[in-house]
Design a protein around this motif. Structure first.
Motif, PDB file in Angstrom:
ATOM      1  N   LEU A 291     -17.500  -0.934 -14.311  1.00  8.76           N
ATOM      2  CA  LEU A 291     -16.496  -0.566 -15.316  1.00  8.76           C
ATOM      3  C   LEU A 291     -15.848   0.793 -15.017  1.00  8.76           C
ATOM      4  CD1 LEU A 291     -15.018  -1.311 -17.870  1.00  8.76           C
ATOM      5  CD2 LEU A 291     -16.903  -0.339 -19.204  1.00  8.76           C
ATOM      6  N   PRO A 292     -16.619   1.879 -14.765  1.00  7.99           N
ATOM      7  CA  PRO A 292     -15.949   3.145 -14.415  1.00  7.99           C
ATOM      8  C   PRO A 292     -15.145   3.056 -13.121  1.00  7.99           C
ATOM      9  CG  PRO A 292     -18.330   3.346 -14.188  1.00  7.99           C
ATOM     10  CD  PRO A 292     -18.074   2.062 -14.905  1.00  7.99           C
ATOM     11  N   SER A 293     -15.531   2.164 -12.210  1.00  6.98           N
ATOM     12  CA  SER A 293     -14.745   1.984 -10.982  1.00  6.98           C
ATOM     13  C   SER A 293     -13.364   1.443 -11.311  1.00  6.98           C
ATOM     14  CB  SER A 293     -15.466   1.027 -10.032  1.00  6.98           C
ATOM     15  OG  SER A 293     -16.711   1.535  -9.630  1.00  6.98           O
ATOM     16  N   ILE A 294     -13.325   0.469 -12.219  1.00  6.58           N
ATOM     17  CA  ILE A 294     -12.042  -0.124 -12.602  1.00  6.58           C
ATOM     18  C   ILE A 294     -11.172   0.895 -13.334  1.00  6.58           C
ATOM     19  CG2 ILE A 294     -10.968  -1.902 -14.056  1.00  6.58           C
ATOM     20  CD1 ILE A 294     -13.423  -3.657 -13.476  1.00  6.58           C
ATOM     21  N   ILE A 295     -11.768   1.615 -14.284  1.00  3.94           N
ATOM     22  CA  ILE A 295     -11.004   2.612 -15.047  1.00  3.94           C
ATOM     23  C   ILE A 295     -10.558   3.759 -14.148  1.00  3.94           C
ATOM     24  CG2 ILE A 295     -11.104   4.247 -16.964  1.00  3.94           C
ATOM     25  CD1 ILE A 295     -13.008   2.367 -18.371  1.00  3.94           C
ATOM     26  N   GLY A 296     -11.440   4.222 -13.257  1.00  2.90           N
ATOM     27  CA  GLY A 296     -11.062   5.279 -12.324  1.00  2.90           C
ATOM     28  C   GLY A 296      -9.936   4.852 -11.407  1.00  2.90           C
ATOM     29  N   LEU A 297      -9.968   3.604 -10.955  1.00  2.12           N
ATOM     30  CA  LEU A 297      -8.885   3.092 -10.113  1.00  2.12           C
ATOM     31  C   LEU A 297      -7.579   3.050 -10.899  1.00  2.12           C
ATOM     32  CD1 LEU A 297      -7.980   1.820  -7.443  1.00  2.12           C
ATOM     33  CD2 LEU A 297      -8.664  -0.409  -8.362  1.00  2.12           C
ATOM     34  N   PHE A 298      -7.655   2.651 -12.181  1.00  2.91           N
ATOM     35  CA  PHE A 298      -6.460   2.640 -13.018  1.00  2.91           C
ATOM     36  C   PHE A 298      -5.880   4.047 -13.172  1.00  2.91           C
ATOM     37  CE2 PHE A 298      -4.829   3.499 -17.305  1.00  2.91           C
ATOM     38  CZ  PHE A 298      -3.701   2.690 -17.304  1.00  2.91           C
ATOM     39  N   VAL A 299      -6.746   5.049 -13.425  1.00  4.40           N
ATOM     40  CA  VAL A 299      -6.278   6.432 -13.572  1.00  4.40           C
ATOM     41  C   VAL A 299      -5.599   6.903 -12.293  1.00  4.40           C
ATOM     42  CG1 VAL A 299      -7.036   8.823 -13.896  1.00  4.40           C
ATOM     43  CG2 VAL A 299      -8.018   7.009 -15.304  1.00  4.40           C
ATOM     44  N   PHE A 300      -6.196   6.571 -11.147  1.00  5.04           N
ATOM     45  CA  PHE A 300      -5.620   6.978  -9.867  1.00  5.04           C
ATOM     46  C   PHE A 300      -4.281   6.291  -9.625  1.00  5.04           C
ATOM     47  CE2 PHE A 300      -5.045   6.555  -5.283  1.00  5.04           C
ATOM     48  CZ  PHE A 300      -5.267   7.851  -4.850  1.00  5.04           C
ATOM     49  N   LEU A 301      -4.221   4.976  -9.861  1.00  6.62           N
ATOM     50  CA  LEU A 301      -2.979   4.241  -9.634  1.00  6.62           C
ATOM     51  C   LEU A 301      -1.882   4.683 -10.603  1.00  6.62           C
ATOM     52  CD1 LEU A 301      -4.315   0.622  -8.978  1.00  6.62           C
ATOM     53  CD2 LEU A 301      -3.459   2.281  -7.310  1.00  6.62           C
ATOM     54  N   TYR A 302      -2.271   4.981 -11.840  1.00  6.17           N
ATOM     55  CA  TYR A 302      -1.281   5.479 -12.799  1.00  6.17           C
ATOM     56  C   TYR A 302      -0.672   6.783 -12.286  1.00  6.17           C
ATOM     57  CZ  TYR A 302       0.753   7.564 -16.967  1.00  6.17           C
ATOM     58  OH  TYR A 302       1.614   8.172 -17.848  1.00  6.17           O
ATOM     59  N   GLY A 303      -1.516   7.673 -11.783  1.00 10.61           N
ATOM     60  CA  GLY A 303      -1.000   8.934 -11.248  1.00 10.61           C
ATOM     61  C   GLY A 303      -0.103   8.710 -10.043  1.00 10.61           C
ATOM     62  N   ALA A 304      -0.487   7.784  -9.152  1.00 13.31           N
ATOM     63  CA  ALA A 304       0.303   7.535  -7.939  1.00 13.31           C
ATOM     64  C   ALA A 304       1.643   6.894  -8.284  1.00 13.31           C
ATOM     65  CB  ALA A 304      -0.482   6.630  -6.997  1.00 13.31           C
ATOM     66  N   ILE A 305       1.643   5.980  -9.273  1.00 12.33           N
ATOM     67  CA  ILE A 305       2.880   5.267  -9.623  1.00 12.33           C
ATOM     68  C   ILE A 305       3.848   6.183 -10.375  1.00 12.33           C
ATOM     69  CG2 ILE A 305       3.817   3.390 -11.041  1.00 12.33           C
ATOM     70  CD1 ILE A 305       1.239   1.818 -10.373  1.00 12.33           C
ATOM     71  N   THR A 306       3.328   6.990 -11.294  1.00 14.62           N
ATOM     72  CA  THR A 306       4.204   7.852 -12.112  1.00 14.62           C
ATOM     73  C   THR A 306       4.522   9.176 -11.435  1.00 14.62           C
ATOM     74  OG1 THR A 306       2.264   8.773 -13.262  1.00 14.62           O
ATOM     75  CG2 THR A 306       3.320   6.826 -14.241  1.00 14.62           C
ATOM     76  N   LEU A 307       4.031   9.357 -10.220  1.00 19.89           N
ATOM     77  CA  LEU A 307       4.277  10.615  -9.508  1.00 19.89           C
ATOM     78  C   LEU A 307       5.769  10.876  -9.331  1.00 19.89           C
ATOM     79  CD1 LEU A 307       3.265  13.045  -7.811  1.00 19.89           C
ATOM     80  CD2 LEU A 307       3.160  11.501  -5.839  1.00 19.89           C
ATOM     81  N   VAL A 308       6.550   9.838  -9.100  1.00 15.22           N
ATOM     82  CA  VAL A 308       7.981  10.009  -8.812  1.00 15.22           C
ATOM     83  C   VAL A 308       8.734  10.549 -10.028  1.00 15.22           C
ATOM     84  CG1 VAL A 308       8.029   8.256  -7.020  1.00 15.22           C
ATOM     85  CG2 VAL A 308       8.382   7.574  -9.391  1.00 15.22           C
ATOM     86  N   TRP A 309       8.149  10.404 -11.230  1.00 17.30           N
ATOM     87  CA  TRP A 309       8.825  10.891 -12.439  1.00 17.30           C
ATOM     88  C   TRP A 309       8.273  12.243 -12.911  1.00 17.30           C
ATOM     89  CZ3 TRP A 309       7.201   5.567 -12.566  1.00 17.30           C
ATOM     90  CH2 TRP A 309       8.236   4.660 -12.327  1.00 17.30           C
TER      91      TRP A 309
END
Length: 882
Positions: A291-309
């Motif tokens: 579960l923390p692996s999935i949530i941590g991956l989501f936090v990382f991907l959210y940061g990578a995707i929204t980086l451009v904004w």
């Protein structure tokens, strides 16, 4: 004639050279050696082999061979069955040992080993299976699933043997006691038999004698025996059934089983509780990491995707806009360290935002709660296993004294509980030894801190060594990566040396039981490794760039230290995992190949396919083997709890590593290591206390990182305190300029230039130049307020979570039921006439004479009977109260 007692190996040499003075001993030895020569030529082998000893046939030192002969003869005298086998080239001698059933029962009673005493009449399907266990694809085959305990047990007592006999296997009594327990009972005799004299009657050392030449461990340490080990089972089928080793190979060790639950029942049945607890905990931990692996991956991907904004990052990365600002040098020497452009920190700014985005705080709170839930639910799982494996009170009631402790300690005292004499180390002597150990550990910790300072000096020197025209992004990246790699190398080297030192210090302390010995060793090792692995990370997280007057102290990048913390953490954590996994696979394979080659297995003994010879060529299991596995996992647990804010992918990398780690460890213990002594254990030991401490410390460290290292608090202050909330403020349009201060620096030839640096200070041209601005204090107050609020909320949740009972109610019911059955069985003991007489005497507090004649005993009993009749008459007449 009773054998003369010998106190050391030199005396045995004298005995060897003057055997005419010990004719009885030599006669016994000669008859034993003649018999073993006959068994060596016999094709048949013992039907059960509980232990194997190995020595070299031609001993260079005559006294060594004599000690071997003495020892083997005494093992036979103490009740073990022995058979001698030689390798094909006759260079090695294998001593095959079996413990007879009655002797096993005798030792079981001495060490309070538990055996079945009553059928479990409570519900056997009371335990709820794991949520994931309900998926059929994740469940192991039926033949290796956990079998519920179908009986209650009690320490074996010969006085109520009939209670236990109902559960003996009548067709083959030898298998009544499990193989792993037979190995342990055999080892008890091996570790308590003398080799300094020939015994003419069974004597198993119990700590009361003065003989120090006792035990197989000392013989192996002196090189007299080359090895001692329980025997692995063969692969394949035996009596139409697959062996446990074959089942574990098919359904556990093979990588294709990575998604299937481990066969913990078979692991415990084969390797014992101590090793089974490790794999049970590792599997439980790995499952909870999902579960923390999935949530941590989501936090990382959210940061990578929204980086451009992200406006601040875009501003920093714009070389034609704000990114063109000239930044002050990152070290104090302004002439040597070059200035740089703000856009040079573009890469670090992107990394910082990816790991420090709006969901980071949520993830930190989640991980704090997760750690508490993980610990609490493991306690419940552990209590279930304790009952199922019959070790729930092992350390309190059943753990034997370490033979090494009995051998080394000369002083005795009466145990205040049992009233029996036992080895004892006086308090002042024990305290002095602990002080020496603590001093050495403290010295090693200081050495690690000194090396951390050395790495800091290296980083500063490297920055200054690069030419001024070198790209600053490249300089920062090379400095961070190379320093992290050097730190990892130093960590590994120091770990090797300290492991050796910690064992020596723990041996020096004289610990009474294995659990106390291992707890002391664990504390030493973990304290050192904690500093070793985490010192550089703590430096970057909490100290780097915060003491500007110290020339050895580096400055943080414009994006802050969080990006460097992320890089350092990723390199050390992932690099350590890769190196450990490669080492755990390659090293045993290479070592075992060398063992086979050096022993002649590849040339002279190709036809010798006996299991005891194959096992001899495997790597030996040491006291540190399992310890190293625990340490590796607990260090990893620290990475994902103490610094998870800086590296949200840490749980994912830990999960992937552990899925692989389980199968690598399974392959290693099953095929590359000698079978370990299947020791009992009550739990995972002091590791649970360490995990609990790390969990609480993780709340503090993550709160500090968010408050003082990340950009979360300054951004909140910028949005809601300093300015009126407008769209420009919400989007952090001017945030980068808000965090910069100005300074005038000398660039040589009487020229100066204005540069910018990250801080909240007055500019160089103001009246209060370089003093902290009011913004600094706003941010500081906000940081402290957040830290207090964060930790109070988390600890409140933690307190509520602690209400979860450590022991499920159904387990408590089982324990109380078992205690009741055991007590009833003991009350049903029917003493013989002699013991009944002694019991009556003890009630009247009269002295008992062991050698009282039958006539005198009868007289005493008659007197007691007459006394009771007189008492009954007085009661009937009302002369005394009833």
């Amino acid at each position: 004639m009773k054998s003369k007692h010998l106190t050391n190996a030199e005396d045995t040499a004298q005995l060897y050279s003057s055997n005419n003075n010990h004719e009885d001993e030599m006669t016994l030895l000669k008859s034993f050696i003649d018999k073993t020569e006959i068994t060596n030529n016999c094709e048949e082998t013992l039907d059960i082999i509980d232990f194997v000893l190995v020595y070299q046939k031609d001993q260079r030192d005559p006294k060594s061979q004599l000690m071997i002969d003495y020892y083997l003869k005494n093992l036979e005298t103490n009740g073990l069955e022995i058979q001698i086998k030689k390798s094909n080239d006759e260079k090695l001698v294998f001593v095959l040992i079996k413990i007879p059933f009655e002797k096993a029962l005798e030792i079981a009673e001495k060490i309070k080993h538990k055996l079945p005493i009553e059928i479990n009449d409570l519900d056997k399907d009371q335990f709820k299976e794991s949520f994931w266990y309900k998926f059929e694809s994740l469940r192991p085959p039926e033949i290796i699933r956990e079998k519920k305990r179908s009986y209650f047990t009690a320490p074996y007592n010969s006085s109520i043997r009939s209670k236990f006999e109902r559960f003996f296997d009548k067709e083959n009594v030898d298998i009544t006691i499990a193989t792993k327990d037979r190995c342990l009972l055999t080892y008890e005799i091996l570790s308590r038999t003398t080799y300094s004299k020939v015994l003419d009657e069974p004597v198993i050392f119990s700590g009361m004698a003065n003989d120090r030449n006792i035990g197989i461990d000392r013989l192996v340490a002196q090189g007299i025996f080359l090895a001692s080990y329980p025997l692995h089972e063969s692969y394949g089928m035996v009596d139409g059934k697959k062996t446990d080793r074959q089942l574990m190979w098919e359904y556990w060790a093979k990588p294709k089983n990575w998604a299937i639950y481990q066969p913990i029942y078979i692991i415990r049945q084969y390797f014992g509780e101590k090793l089974a607890f490790y794999f049970a905990w590792l599997g439980f931990y790995t499952t909870w990491l999902l579960l923390p692996s999935i949530i941590g991956l989501f936090v990382f991907l959210y940061g990578a995707i929204t980086l451009v904004w992200d406006r601040p990052t875009n501003k920093i990365c714009d070389p034609k806009g704000l990114g063109n600002l000239t930044m002050c040098p990152l070290c104090d020497n302004e002439l040597t360290c070059q200035k740089w452009k703000l856009s040079d920190s573009c890469f670090y700014s992107k990394v910082s935002y990816i790991v420090d985005n709006p969901f980071t705080v949520f993830f930190s709170v989640f991980m704090a709660v997760w750690t508490v839930l993980f610990i609490e639910f493991w306690k419940r799982e552990q209590s279930k296993l304790q009952f199922e494996w019959d070790v729930i009170d092992f350390e309190k009631k059943n753990e034997p004294i370490r033979p090494e402790f009995e051998l080394k300690v000369n002083t005795k005292r009466k145990n205040p509980v049992t009233g029996e004499e036992e080895p004892y180390v006086p308090f002042m002597k024990r305290l002095s030894r602990y002080f020496v150990s603590f001093s050495m550990v403290l010295l090693m910790v200081c050495l690690v801190l000194a090396l951390v300072v050395g790495v800091i000096v290296y980083r500063v020197s490297l920055i200054m060594a690069f030419p001024k025209d070198t790209d600053q992004t490249w300089v920062s990246l090379m400095t961070s990566v190379s320093a992290a790699c050097i730190n990892l190398f130093l960590i590994i080297i120091l770990s090797r040396f300290y492991s050796w030192l910690a064992v020596k210090l723990t041996d020096f302390e004289y610990h009474k039981t294995d659990s106390k010995y291992e707890n002391s060793l664990t504390i030493k090792m973990y304290l050192f490794q904690f500093v070793n692995f985490y010192a550089s990370i703590f430096y970057i997280a909490f100290f780097k760039g915060r003491f500007r007057k110290t020339k050895l102290m580096e400055m943080c990048n414009q994006s802050g230290c969080l990006s460097e913390l992320c890089i350092q953490l990723a390199i050390i954590m992932i690099g350590k995992q890769i190196l450990n996994n490669v080492q755990e696979v390659i090293y045993p394979l290479a070592q075992n190949y060398w063992n086979r080659h050096s022993s002649g297995d590849s040339k002279n003994n190709k036809k010798d396919k006996k299991r005891w010879f194959d096992d001899y060529n495997l790597m030996s299991w040491t006291n540190l083997t399992l310890f190293d596995e625990y340490l590796e996992m607990v260090i990893q647990y620290g990475f994902i709890t103490l610094f998870v804010v800086a590296f949200p992918l840490a749980p994912l990398f830990a999960f992937l590593n552990n899925v692989l780690e389980i199968r690598i460890d399974a392959f290693k213990v099953l095929t590359q290591l000698k079978r370990p002594l299947p020791k009992k254990a009550q739990d995972i030991g002091i590791w649970l206390t360490i995990l609990n401490t790390i969990s609480k410390l993780g709340v503090i460290t993550n709160g500090l990182i968010i408050a003082f290292t990340s950009e979360f608090i300054p951004k909140l202050v910028y949005r809601f305190v300093e300015f009126v909330e407008t769209e420009e403020i919400v989007n952090l349009e001017g945030y980068v300029s808000y965090t910069l201060s100005k300074k005038l620096i000398d660039i040589g030839n009487n020229n100066t230039i204005v540069c910018y640096y990250r801080d909240f200070r007055e500019p160089y041209d103001s009246e209060d130049k370089f003093e902290y601005t009011k913004t600094y204090y706003y941010v500081l107050v906000a940081r402290l307020a957040f830290l207090v609020l964060f930790e109070h909320i988390v600890f409140l949740i933690v307190t509520v979570m602690h209400w979860i009972p450590d022991v499920p109610k159904i387990i408590q019911d089982q324990i109380e039921r078992e205690n009741l059955i055991t007590q009833r069985a003991l009350w049903e003991i029917k003493p013989d006439n002699k013991s009944q007489s002694n019991m009556n005497l003890s009630k009247l507090c009269l002295p008992i004479v062991n050698e009282t004649s039958q006539e005198s005993q009868t007289n005493i009993e008659n007197e007691l009977t007459e006394s009771r009749k007189n008492e009954e008459t007085l009661v009937a007449n009302g002369q005394i109260a009833q």
